[in-house]
Design an enzyme around this catalytic site. Structure first.
Site, PDB file in Angstrom:
ATOM      1  N   ASP A 207      47.452  57.140  10.611  1.00 35.21           N
ATOM      2  CA  ASP A 207      46.049  57.460  10.880  1.00 35.21           C
ATOM      3  C   ASP A 207      45.292  56.611   9.872  1.00 35.21           C
ATOM      4  OD1 ASP A 207      43.427  58.544  10.524  1.00 35.21           O
ATOM      5  OD2 ASP A 207      44.079  60.317  11.611  1.00 35.21           O
ATOM      6  N   HIS A 208      44.616  55.572  10.335  1.00 34.59           N
ATOM      7  CA  HIS A 208      44.119  54.593   9.367  1.00 34.59           C
ATOM      8  C   HIS A 208      43.083  55.186   8.412  1.00 34.59           C
ATOM      9  CE1 HIS A 208      40.765  53.925  12.179  1.00 34.59           C
ATOM     10  NE2 HIS A 208      40.131  53.342  11.185  1.00 34.59           N
ATOM     11  N   LYS A 212      42.130  54.670   3.850  1.00 36.50           N
ATOM     12  CA  LYS A 212      40.855  54.242   3.253  1.00 36.50           C
ATOM     13  C   LYS A 212      40.802  54.740   1.807  1.00 36.50           C
ATOM     14  CE  LYS A 212      38.283  54.373   7.610  1.00 36.50           C
ATOM     15  NZ  LYS A 212      37.603  53.138   7.918  1.00 36.50           N
ATOM     16  N   HIS A 270      41.222  61.589  12.864  1.00 32.80           N
ATOM     17  CA  HIS A 270      40.500  61.192  11.651  1.00 32.80           C
ATOM     18  C   HIS A 270      39.697  62.346  11.033  1.00 32.80           C
ATOM     19  CE1 HIS A 270      41.752  57.437  13.155  1.00 32.80           C
ATOM     20  NE2 HIS A 270      40.702  57.144  13.890  1.00 32.80           N
TER      21      HIS A 270
END
Ligand code: BG6
Length: 520
Positions: A207-208, A212, A270
Protein backbone atom coordinates in the site's frame (compact mmCIF):
# COMPACT_ATOMS: atom_id res chain seq x y z
CA UNK A 1 12.77 -2.30 11.80
CA UNK A 2 13.00 -6.01 12.48
CA UNK A 3 16.45 -5.23 13.78
CA UNK A 4 14.80 -3.25 16.55
CA UNK A 5 12.96 -6.38 17.57
CA UNK A 6 16.25 -7.99 18.45
CA UNK A 7 17.26 -5.00 20.54
CA UNK A 8 14.32 -4.86 22.87
CA UNK A 9 16.63 -4.60 25.83
CA UNK A 10 17.70 -1.20 24.63
CA UNK A 11 16.33 1.95 26.25
CA UNK A 12 14.82 3.06 23.02
CA UNK A 13 14.25 0.35 20.47
CA UNK A 14 12.60 2.77 18.05
CA UNK A 15 15.72 4.87 17.80
CA UNK A 16 17.99 1.87 17.53
CA UNK A 17 15.84 0.60 14.67
CA UNK A 18 16.04 3.91 12.90
CA UNK A 19 19.80 4.15 13.14
CA UNK A 20 20.63 0.63 12.24
CA UNK A 21 22.47 0.01 9.01
CA UNK A 22 20.16 -1.57 6.50
CA UNK A 23 22.30 -3.73 4.31
CA UNK A 24 20.64 -5.52 1.49
CA UNK A 25 21.74 -9.02 0.58
CA UNK A 26 22.41 -9.57 -3.13
CA UNK A 27 19.10 -10.53 -4.75
CA UNK A 28 17.10 -10.61 -7.98
CA UNK A 29 13.81 -8.75 -8.38
CA UNK A 30 11.63 -10.36 -11.03
CA UNK A 31 8.96 -7.95 -12.27
CA UNK A 32 5.90 -9.49 -13.93
CA UNK A 33 4.32 -6.79 -16.07
CA UNK A 34 7.71 -5.28 -16.90
CA UNK A 35 6.46 -3.25 -19.85
CA UNK A 36 3.47 -1.78 -17.97
CA UNK A 37 2.81 1.62 -16.53
CA UNK A 38 3.66 0.86 -12.91
CA UNK A 39 7.08 -0.53 -13.84
CA UNK A 40 7.71 2.43 -16.12
CA UNK A 41 6.58 5.21 -13.79
CA UNK A 42 7.39 3.87 -10.36
CA UNK A 43 9.38 0.65 -10.06
CA UNK A 44 12.37 1.22 -12.35
CA UNK A 45 12.88 4.84 -11.21
CA UNK A 46 12.60 3.73 -7.56
CA UNK A 47 15.15 0.93 -8.02
CA UNK A 48 17.55 3.30 -9.77
CA UNK A 49 17.20 5.84 -6.93
CA UNK A 50 17.95 3.08 -4.44
CA UNK A 51 21.06 2.20 -6.41
CA UNK A 52 22.00 5.88 -6.35
CA UNK A 53 21.34 6.67 -2.71
CA UNK A 54 21.39 3.44 -0.84
CA UNK A 55 24.10 0.86 -0.93
CA UNK A 56 22.25 -1.62 -3.10
CA UNK A 57 24.82 -4.33 -3.64
CA UNK A 58 26.42 -4.24 -7.09
CA UNK A 59 25.09 -7.77 -7.67
CA UNK A 60 21.48 -6.51 -7.47
CA UNK A 61 19.63 -7.74 -10.54
CA UNK A 62 16.26 -7.11 -12.17
CA UNK A 63 14.52 -9.52 -14.51
CA UNK A 64 11.60 -7.99 -16.37
CA UNK A 65 8.95 -10.50 -17.47
CA UNK A 66 6.26 -9.62 -20.01
CA UNK A 67 4.67 -10.81 -23.21
CA UNK A 68 6.40 -8.37 -25.54
CA UNK A 69 9.42 -9.72 -27.46
CA UNK A 70 12.07 -7.44 -25.96
CA UNK A 71 15.81 -8.01 -25.85
CA UNK A 72 17.82 -7.18 -22.73
CA UNK A 73 19.05 -4.11 -24.59
CA UNK A 74 15.54 -2.92 -25.35
CA UNK A 75 14.52 -3.42 -21.74
CA UNK A 76 17.56 -1.42 -20.61
CA UNK A 77 16.61 1.36 -23.00
CA UNK A 78 13.07 1.35 -21.63
CA UNK A 79 14.46 1.57 -18.11
CA UNK A 80 16.64 4.51 -19.09
CA UNK A 81 13.62 6.29 -20.57
CA UNK A 82 11.63 5.65 -17.37
CA UNK A 83 14.40 7.04 -15.23
CA UNK A 84 14.91 10.07 -17.47
CA UNK A 85 11.21 10.81 -17.29
CA UNK A 86 10.17 9.85 -13.77
CA UNK A 87 13.17 9.56 -11.49
CA UNK A 88 13.21 11.80 -8.44
CA UNK A 89 16.93 12.33 -9.02
CA UNK A 90 17.88 13.52 -12.50
CA UNK A 91 19.86 13.73 -14.75
CA UNK A 92 21.03 10.15 -14.73
CA UNK A 93 24.34 9.54 -13.04
CA UNK A 94 26.41 7.76 -15.71
CA UNK A 95 28.50 5.75 -13.30
CA UNK A 96 25.53 4.47 -11.27
CA UNK A 97 23.53 3.77 -14.43
CA UNK A 98 26.41 1.81 -15.88
CA UNK A 99 26.48 -0.62 -12.95
CA UNK A 100 22.69 -0.67 -12.51
CA UNK A 101 21.90 -1.29 -16.18
CA UNK A 102 24.29 -4.24 -16.39
CA UNK A 103 21.98 -5.95 -13.90
CA UNK A 104 18.82 -5.51 -16.02
CA UNK A 105 17.54 -8.57 -17.91
CA UNK A 106 14.41 -9.37 -19.84
CA UNK A 107 12.53 -12.65 -20.09
CA UNK A 108 9.66 -12.99 -22.54
CA UNK A 109 6.75 -15.12 -21.35
CA UNK A 110 2.99 -15.30 -21.18
CA UNK A 111 1.92 -15.19 -17.53
CA UNK A 112 0.11 -18.53 -17.88
CA UNK A 113 2.69 -20.43 -19.92
CA UNK A 114 4.37 -23.16 -17.86
CA UNK A 115 7.41 -23.38 -20.12
CA UNK A 116 8.02 -19.65 -19.62
CA UNK A 117 8.53 -20.33 -15.90
CA UNK A 118 10.90 -23.19 -16.59
CA UNK A 119 12.91 -20.77 -18.71
CA UNK A 120 12.75 -18.21 -15.90
CA UNK A 121 14.03 -20.76 -13.38
CA UNK A 122 17.00 -21.51 -15.65
CA UNK A 123 17.73 -17.83 -16.12
CA UNK A 124 17.60 -17.23 -12.36
CA UNK A 125 19.91 -20.15 -11.71
CA UNK A 126 22.37 -18.77 -14.22
CA UNK A 127 22.15 -15.23 -12.80
CA UNK A 128 22.51 -16.49 -9.24
CA UNK A 129 25.79 -18.07 -10.26
CA UNK A 130 27.11 -15.39 -12.55
CA UNK A 131 26.07 -12.42 -10.47
CA UNK A 132 26.25 -13.96 -7.01
CA UNK A 133 22.63 -13.33 -6.02
CA UNK A 134 22.57 -16.42 -3.83
CA UNK A 135 19.09 -17.74 -4.73
CA UNK A 136 17.40 -14.68 -3.20
CA UNK A 137 14.38 -13.82 -5.33
CA UNK A 138 11.59 -11.23 -5.08
CA UNK A 139 8.66 -11.61 -7.47
CA UNK A 140 6.82 -8.35 -8.04
CA UNK A 141 3.38 -8.85 -9.58
CA UNK A 142 2.73 -5.59 -11.44
CA UNK A 143 -0.10 -7.35 -13.25
CA UNK A 144 -3.88 -7.37 -12.96
CA UNK A 145 -4.86 -9.32 -9.81
CA UNK A 146 -6.58 -11.93 -11.98
CA UNK A 147 -3.08 -13.30 -12.73
CA UNK A 148 -1.92 -13.56 -9.10
CA UNK A 149 -3.13 -17.12 -8.57
CA UNK A 150 -1.74 -18.42 -11.87
CA UNK A 151 1.62 -16.74 -11.42
CA UNK A 152 1.89 -18.06 -7.86
CA UNK A 153 1.05 -21.60 -8.99
CA UNK A 154 3.46 -21.62 -11.89
CA UNK A 155 6.28 -20.13 -9.83
CA UNK A 156 5.65 -22.93 -7.38
CA UNK A 157 5.73 -25.67 -10.02
CA UNK A 158 8.98 -24.23 -11.34
CA UNK A 159 10.44 -24.59 -7.82
CA UNK A 160 10.71 -20.83 -7.35
CA UNK A 161 8.31 -20.27 -4.47
CA UNK A 162 9.92 -22.15 -1.63
CA UNK A 163 10.98 -20.12 1.35
CA UNK A 164 14.60 -21.19 1.12
CA UNK A 165 14.94 -20.51 -2.58
CA UNK A 166 16.77 -22.91 -4.82
CA UNK A 167 18.44 -25.95 -3.35
CA UNK A 168 17.80 -24.80 0.20
CA UNK A 169 19.68 -21.55 -0.31
CA UNK A 170 18.37 -18.04 -0.40
CA UNK A 171 14.79 -16.84 0.04
CA UNK A 172 11.77 -16.15 -2.06
CA UNK A 173 9.23 -13.31 -1.54
CA UNK A 174 6.29 -12.06 -3.51
CA UNK A 175 4.93 -8.49 -3.72
CA UNK A 176 1.35 -7.91 -4.79
CA UNK A 177 -0.24 -4.62 -5.72
CA UNK A 178 -3.70 -3.39 -4.93
CA UNK A 179 -6.55 -3.98 -5.53
CA UNK A 180 -6.27 -6.98 -3.23
CA UNK A 181 -9.72 -8.31 -3.91
CA UNK A 182 -12.95 -6.54 -4.66
CA UNK A 183 -14.65 -7.47 -1.40
CA UNK A 184 -14.01 -9.75 1.56
CA UNK A 185 -14.88 -12.92 -0.29
CA UNK A 186 -12.64 -12.24 -3.29
CA UNK A 187 -9.79 -11.06 -1.03
CA UNK A 188 -9.98 -14.35 0.89
CA UNK A 189 -10.13 -16.35 -2.33
CA UNK A 190 -7.12 -14.47 -3.72
CA UNK A 191 -5.21 -15.10 -0.57
CA UNK A 192 -6.07 -18.77 -0.61
CA UNK A 193 -4.67 -19.03 -4.12
CA UNK A 194 -1.45 -17.25 -3.17
CA UNK A 195 -1.12 -19.39 -0.04
CA UNK A 196 -0.93 -22.52 -2.16
CA UNK A 197 2.53 -21.39 -3.15
CA UNK A 198 3.62 -18.75 -0.64
CA UNK A 199 3.31 -18.52 3.14
CA UNK A 200 2.00 -15.33 4.74
CA UNK A 201 5.47 -14.19 5.76
CA UNK A 202 6.61 -14.40 2.13
CA UNK A 203 3.73 -12.22 0.88
CA UNK A 204 4.18 -8.45 0.81
CA UNK A 205 0.91 -6.59 0.06
CA UNK A 206 1.92 -3.13 -0.95
CA UNK A 207 0.00 0.00 0.00
CA UNK A 208 2.12 2.87 -1.22
CA UNK A 209 0.72 5.22 1.45
CA UNK A 210 2.69 3.28 4.05
CA UNK A 211 5.88 4.10 2.19
CA UNK A 212 5.30 7.84 2.42
CA UNK A 213 7.71 9.49 4.85
CA UNK A 214 4.98 11.55 6.45
CA UNK A 215 2.82 8.51 7.08
CA UNK A 216 5.69 6.79 8.85
CA UNK A 217 6.21 9.97 10.81
CA UNK A 218 2.79 9.50 12.42
CA UNK A 219 4.35 6.70 14.45
CA UNK A 220 7.43 8.75 15.28
CA UNK A 221 5.34 11.74 16.32
CA UNK A 222 3.21 9.61 18.59
CA UNK A 223 5.72 7.20 20.04
CA UNK A 224 9.00 9.08 19.76
CA UNK A 225 7.74 12.02 21.84
CA UNK A 226 6.42 12.20 25.35
CA UNK A 227 4.04 15.13 24.99
CA UNK A 228 1.43 13.92 22.53
CA UNK A 229 0.45 10.48 23.75
CA UNK A 230 -1.03 11.59 27.09
CA UNK A 231 -3.56 13.79 25.29
CA UNK A 232 -4.18 11.38 22.41
CA UNK A 233 -7.55 10.06 23.59
CA UNK A 234 -11.20 10.74 24.24
CA UNK A 235 -10.49 12.98 27.24
CA UNK A 236 -8.78 15.59 25.08
CA UNK A 237 -9.64 14.85 21.46
CA UNK A 238 -12.99 16.07 20.16
CA UNK A 239 -12.80 14.53 16.70
CA UNK A 240 -10.36 13.35 14.06
CA UNK A 241 -10.67 14.31 10.41
CA UNK A 242 -8.85 12.52 7.62
CA UNK A 243 -8.94 14.11 4.19
CA UNK A 244 -7.45 12.63 1.04
CA UNK A 245 -8.41 15.06 -1.68
CA UNK A 246 -7.33 14.99 -5.30
CA UNK A 247 -7.91 17.62 -7.95
CA UNK A 248 -7.43 15.22 -10.84
CA UNK A 249 -10.23 13.18 -12.38
CA UNK A 250 -10.01 9.49 -13.30
CA UNK A 251 -8.28 10.30 -16.60
CA UNK A 252 -7.57 7.15 -18.58
CA UNK A 253 -8.41 4.78 -15.69
CA UNK A 254 -12.17 4.78 -16.26
CA UNK A 255 -12.37 1.02 -16.82
CA UNK A 256 -10.66 0.19 -13.55
CA UNK A 257 -12.39 2.95 -11.60
CA UNK A 258 -15.87 1.89 -12.68
CA UNK A 259 -15.33 -1.36 -10.75
CA UNK A 260 -13.66 0.30 -7.79
CA UNK A 261 -15.09 3.71 -6.96
CA UNK A 262 -13.60 5.92 -4.27
CA UNK A 263 -14.51 3.48 -1.51
CA UNK A 264 -12.49 0.56 -2.86
CA UNK A 265 -9.82 2.70 -4.51
CA UNK A 266 -8.95 4.89 -1.52
CA UNK A 267 -10.92 4.15 1.66
CA UNK A 268 -10.42 0.39 1.96
CA UNK A 269 -6.65 0.71 1.77
CA UNK A 270 -4.93 4.10 2.03
CA UNK A 271 -7.43 5.79 4.36
CA UNK A 272 -7.76 2.77 6.62
CA UNK A 273 -3.97 2.71 6.92
CA UNK A 274 -3.94 6.36 8.00
CA UNK A 275 -6.77 5.72 10.44
CA UNK A 276 -5.13 2.72 12.08
CA UNK A 277 -1.77 4.46 12.49
CA UNK A 278 -3.44 7.44 14.13
CA UNK A 279 -5.68 5.39 16.40
CA UNK A 280 -3.61 2.34 17.36
CA UNK A 281 -2.17 1.65 20.79
CA UNK A 282 1.60 1.85 21.22
CA UNK A 283 3.01 -1.47 20.00
CA UNK A 284 5.22 -3.41 22.37
CA UNK A 285 8.08 -3.08 19.89
CA UNK A 286 8.64 -1.84 16.37
CA UNK A 287 8.61 -5.27 14.75
CA UNK A 288 6.28 -6.09 11.88
CA UNK A 289 3.85 -8.23 13.82
CA UNK A 290 3.69 -6.07 16.91
CA UNK A 291 2.80 -2.99 14.83
CA UNK A 292 0.29 -4.82 12.68
CA UNK A 293 -1.35 -6.49 15.67
CA UNK A 294 -2.18 -3.04 17.01
CA UNK A 295 -3.51 -1.85 13.67
CA UNK A 296 -5.77 -4.86 13.43
CA UNK A 297 -7.15 -4.19 16.92
CA UNK A 298 -8.31 -0.78 15.72
CA UNK A 299 -10.11 -2.29 12.75
CA UNK A 300 -11.77 -4.84 15.02
CA UNK A 301 -12.98 -2.05 17.29
CA UNK A 302 -14.88 -0.32 14.50
CA UNK A 303 -18.43 -1.61 14.72
CA UNK A 304 -19.74 -2.71 11.35
CA UNK A 305 -22.29 -0.26 10.02
CA UNK A 306 -25.90 -1.24 10.57
CA UNK A 307 -28.05 -0.54 7.55
CA UNK A 308 -29.87 2.34 9.26
CA UNK A 309 -26.56 4.06 10.06
CA UNK A 310 -25.35 3.91 6.51
CA UNK A 311 -27.80 6.51 5.28
CA UNK A 312 -26.84 8.84 8.10
CA UNK A 313 -23.10 8.24 8.39
CA UNK A 314 -21.99 7.80 4.79
CA UNK A 315 -22.22 10.12 1.81
CA UNK A 316 -21.18 9.38 -1.72
CA UNK A 317 -20.99 11.67 -4.71
CA UNK A 318 -19.91 11.81 -8.32
CA UNK A 319 -18.27 14.72 -10.09
CA UNK A 320 -20.24 16.31 -12.86
CA UNK A 321 -18.90 18.40 -15.74
CA UNK A 322 -17.73 21.93 -15.04
CA UNK A 323 -14.91 24.44 -15.09
CA UNK A 324 -11.66 24.19 -13.16
CA UNK A 325 -9.10 26.98 -13.35
CA UNK A 326 -10.80 28.44 -16.40
CA UNK A 327 -10.81 25.09 -18.23
CA UNK A 328 -13.78 22.97 -19.10
CA UNK A 329 -13.51 19.50 -17.53
CA UNK A 330 -15.53 16.40 -18.26
CA UNK A 331 -17.93 14.94 -15.78
CA UNK A 332 -17.21 11.43 -14.51
CA UNK A 333 -19.88 9.93 -16.74
CA UNK A 334 -18.22 11.47 -19.78
CA UNK A 335 -14.76 10.04 -18.98
CA UNK A 336 -13.44 7.35 -21.36
CA UNK A 337 -14.30 3.84 -20.22
CA UNK A 338 -17.14 5.05 -17.98
CA UNK A 339 -20.77 4.04 -18.37
CA UNK A 340 -22.81 7.18 -19.21
CA UNK A 341 -25.28 6.10 -16.50
CA UNK A 342 -22.61 5.06 -14.04
CA UNK A 343 -23.47 4.98 -10.35
CA UNK A 344 -19.85 4.67 -9.25
CA UNK A 345 -18.87 7.15 -6.55
CA UNK A 346 -15.91 9.47 -6.99
CA UNK A 347 -16.38 10.97 -3.53
CA UNK A 348 -16.98 9.41 -0.13
CA UNK A 349 -17.48 10.94 3.31
CA UNK A 350 -17.87 8.73 6.36
CA UNK A 351 -18.27 8.98 10.07
CA UNK A 352 -16.70 6.09 11.97
CA UNK A 353 -16.58 5.13 15.60
CA UNK A 354 -13.79 3.22 17.29
CA UNK A 355 -15.27 1.43 20.24
CA UNK A 356 -12.45 1.05 22.68
CA UNK A 357 -11.29 2.64 25.89
CA UNK A 358 -9.19 5.26 24.15
CA UNK A 359 -11.63 6.45 21.50
CA UNK A 360 -15.14 5.85 22.84
CA UNK A 361 -17.30 8.80 21.79
CA UNK A 362 -14.72 10.39 19.47
CA UNK A 363 -15.97 10.51 15.89
CA UNK A 364 -13.54 9.91 13.04
CA UNK A 365 -14.63 11.77 9.90
CA UNK A 366 -13.11 10.60 6.61
CA UNK A 367 -13.50 12.19 3.19
CA UNK A 368 -11.88 11.53 -0.15
CA UNK A 369 -12.67 12.41 -3.71
CA UNK A 370 -11.48 13.17 -7.19
CA UNK A 371 -11.83 16.57 -8.84
CA UNK A 372 -11.94 18.38 -5.53
CA UNK A 373 -10.54 21.85 -4.88
CA UNK A 374 -6.95 20.78 -4.46
CA UNK A 375 -4.63 17.87 -3.88
CA UNK A 376 -4.14 17.54 -0.18
CA UNK A 377 -3.87 14.70 2.31
CA UNK A 378 -4.19 15.64 5.94
CA UNK A 379 -4.95 14.06 9.28
CA UNK A 380 -6.31 16.59 11.78
CA UNK A 381 -6.65 15.89 15.48
CA UNK A 382 -9.10 18.45 16.77
CA UNK A 383 -8.95 18.97 20.53
CA UNK A 384 -11.75 19.83 22.91
CA UNK A 385 -12.33 23.45 23.74
CA UNK A 386 -11.15 24.76 27.12
CA UNK A 387 -13.60 23.75 29.84
CA UNK A 388 -14.48 27.33 30.70
CA UNK A 389 -14.52 30.19 28.21
CA UNK A 390 -12.79 32.81 30.27
CA UNK A 391 -12.70 35.35 27.47
CA UNK A 392 -16.41 35.36 26.78
CA UNK A 393 -17.90 38.81 26.59
CA UNK A 394 -14.61 40.28 25.46
CA UNK A 395 -15.51 39.71 21.85
CA UNK A 396 -13.42 36.58 21.81
CA UNK A 397 -16.04 33.89 22.10
CA UNK A 398 -15.24 32.71 18.60
CA UNK A 399 -12.18 30.86 19.80
CA UNK A 400 -11.04 28.10 17.50
CA UNK A 401 -10.31 24.67 18.94
CA UNK A 402 -6.69 23.55 18.97
CA UNK A 403 -5.83 21.38 16.01
CA UNK A 404 -2.78 19.25 15.42
CA UNK A 405 -2.62 18.69 11.70
CA UNK A 406 -0.37 16.18 10.04
CA UNK A 407 0.06 17.18 6.43
CA UNK A 408 0.87 14.05 4.52
CA UNK A 409 1.16 15.85 1.17
CA UNK A 410 1.99 18.32 -0.32
CA UNK A 411 3.97 20.79 1.88
CA UNK A 412 4.65 17.87 4.20
CA UNK A 413 4.74 18.89 7.82
CA UNK A 414 2.98 19.19 11.14
CA UNK A 415 1.18 22.24 12.54
CA UNK A 416 -0.36 23.03 15.85
CA UNK A 417 -3.10 25.63 15.76
CA UNK A 418 -3.61 27.52 18.98
CA UNK A 419 -4.97 30.82 20.21
CA UNK A 420 -2.74 33.80 20.88
CA UNK A 421 -3.33 37.37 22.01
CA UNK A 422 -3.22 39.96 19.29
CA UNK A 423 -0.75 42.65 20.43
CA UNK A 424 -2.52 45.80 21.68
CA UNK A 425 -4.53 47.22 24.53
CA UNK A 426 -7.55 45.03 23.96
CA UNK A 427 -8.05 41.38 24.72
CA UNK A 428 -8.24 40.05 21.21
CA UNK A 429 -7.44 36.47 20.32
CA UNK A 430 -6.39 35.01 17.05
CA UNK A 431 -5.44 31.53 15.92
CA UNK A 432 -1.78 31.07 15.10
CA UNK A 433 0.24 28.11 13.88
CA UNK A 434 3.33 26.45 15.19
CA UNK A 435 4.78 24.80 12.13
CA UNK A 436 7.23 22.08 11.31
CA UNK A 437 8.00 21.77 7.60
CA UNK A 438 9.96 18.82 6.28
CA UNK A 439 11.48 20.84 3.48
CA UNK A 440 12.99 23.56 5.63
CA UNK A 441 13.82 21.46 8.70
CA UNK A 442 15.73 18.72 6.94
CA UNK A 443 16.57 20.34 3.63
CA UNK A 444 16.41 17.00 1.84
CA UNK A 445 13.82 15.59 -0.44
CA UNK A 446 12.04 12.58 1.04
CA UNK A 447 12.41 9.36 -0.93
CA UNK A 448 9.48 8.10 -2.98
CA UNK A 449 7.16 5.65 -1.26
CA UNK A 450 8.15 2.82 -3.60
CA UNK A 451 11.84 3.25 -2.80
CA UNK A 452 11.23 2.66 0.87
CA UNK A 453 8.89 -0.28 0.31
CA UNK A 454 11.08 -2.09 -2.21
CA UNK A 455 14.04 -1.70 0.09
CA UNK A 456 12.05 -3.04 3.07
CA UNK A 457 11.02 -6.08 1.08
CA UNK A 458 14.64 -6.75 0.11
CA UNK A 459 15.45 -6.56 3.82
CA UNK A 460 12.60 -8.89 4.74
CA UNK A 461 10.85 -6.22 6.80
CA UNK A 462 7.08 -6.37 6.37
CA UNK A 463 6.12 -3.71 8.93
CA UNK A 464 4.97 -1.34 6.19
CA UNK A 465 3.07 -3.98 4.25
CA UNK A 466 -0.53 -5.00 4.83
CA UNK A 467 -1.06 -8.27 6.64
CA UNK A 468 -3.91 -10.46 5.49
CA UNK A 469 -6.09 -9.85 8.55
CA UNK A 470 -5.79 -6.06 8.08
CA UNK A 471 -7.08 -6.49 4.55
CA UNK A 472 -9.90 -8.75 5.63
CA UNK A 473 -11.18 -6.62 8.52
CA UNK A 474 -11.04 -3.58 6.33
CA UNK A 475 -13.05 -5.33 3.59
CA UNK A 476 -15.60 -6.43 6.14
CA UNK A 477 -16.33 -2.81 7.01
CA UNK A 478 -16.38 -1.66 3.42
CA UNK A 479 -18.58 -4.56 2.31
CA UNK A 480 -21.35 -3.59 4.72
CA UNK A 481 -21.48 -0.12 3.18
CA UNK A 482 -21.16 -1.31 -0.41
CA UNK A 483 -23.95 -3.85 0.07
CA UNK A 484 -26.28 -1.28 1.52
CA UNK A 485 -25.45 1.18 -1.23
CA UNK A 486 -26.05 -1.40 -3.94
CA UNK A 487 -29.33 -2.56 -2.38
CA UNK A 488 -30.70 0.95 -2.53
CA UNK A 489 -29.83 1.79 -6.09
CA UNK A 490 -32.11 4.74 -5.97
CA UNK A 491 -30.28 6.14 -2.95
CA UNK A 492 -28.76 9.50 -3.46
CA UNK A 493 -25.60 9.79 -5.52
CA UNK A 494 -25.38 13.54 -5.67
CA UNK A 495 -23.29 15.11 -8.40
CA UNK A 496 -20.83 17.77 -7.32
CA UNK A 497 -19.16 20.59 -9.14
CA UNK A 498 -15.54 19.88 -9.99
CA UNK A 499 -13.17 22.12 -8.07
CA UNK A 500 -15.33 22.10 -4.92
CA UNK A 501 -15.16 20.10 -1.68
CA UNK A 502 -17.76 17.58 -2.81
CA UNK A 503 -21.53 17.38 -2.36
CA UNK A 504 -23.27 19.52 0.25
CA UNK A 505 -24.53 16.31 1.86
CA UNK A 506 -20.96 15.79 3.13
CA UNK A 507 -21.18 19.08 4.99
CA UNK A 508 -24.50 18.06 6.43
CA UNK A 509 -22.98 14.79 7.69
CA UNK A 510 -20.58 16.61 9.99
CA UNK A 511 -22.68 19.71 10.70
CA UNK A 512 -25.36 17.51 12.18
CA UNK A 513 -22.87 16.88 15.01
CA UNK A 514 -22.25 20.61 15.47
CA UNK A 515 -18.87 20.39 13.73
CA UNK A 516 -17.46 21.47 10.36
CA UNK A 517 -14.87 20.06 7.98
CA UNK A 518 -11.50 21.71 8.16
CA UNK A 519 -11.06 24.41 5.56
CA UNK A 520 -7.94 23.35 3.73
C1 BG6 B 1 -3.91 5.09 -5.98
C2 BG6 B 1 -5.31 5.22 -6.51
O1 BG6 B 1 -3.80 3.95 -5.16
O2 BG6 B 1 -3.60 6.24 -5.22
C3 BG6 B 1 -5.45 6.47 -7.35
O3 BG6 B 1 -5.62 4.09 -7.30
C4 BG6 B 1 -4.99 7.68 -6.58
O4 BG6 B 1 -6.78 6.65 -7.79
C5 BG6 B 1 -3.62 7.45 -5.97
O5 BG6 B 1 -4.94 8.78 -7.49
C6 BG6 B 1 -3.24 8.57 -5.03
O6 BG6 B 1 -1.91 8.41 -4.62
P1 BG6 B 1 -1.04 9.66 -4.19
O7 BG6 B 1 0.25 9.07 -3.76
O8 BG6 B 1 -0.93 10.55 -5.40
O9 BG6 B 1 -1.79 10.34 -3.10
Amino acid sequence: MEIALASQQSQNPLRVGMRSARNVAPCVMVIFGATGDLTHRKLLPALYNLALEHPLPPQFTVVGVARRPFSNEEFRQQALDSINQFSRRRPVNERVWDTFSKGLYYHQSQFDDKSGYEGLAKLLEQLDQERGTGGNHIFYLATPPSFYGTIGDLLNSAGLASQDGNGGQGWSRIIVEKPFGHDLESAMALNKELNKAFKEDQIYRIDHYLGKETVQNIMVLRFGNGIFEPIWDRRYVDNVQITVAENIGVDSRGDYYEEAGAMRDMVQNHMMQLLTLVAMEPPTNFGANAVRDEKVKVLRAIPPFAEAEIAADTVRGQYGPGMVGGEVVRGYRQEPGVNPNSRTETFVALKLAIENWRWAGVPFYLRTGKRLTKRITEVAIQFKRPPYLLFQGTGTDQMQPNVLSLRIQPNEGISLLFEAKVPGQEMQLRSVNMDFLYGSSFGVEPPEAYERLLLDCMLGDSTLFTRIDETEYSWQLIDAIEHAWSRSLAAALPQYEPGTWGPKEADALIERDGRTWRRL
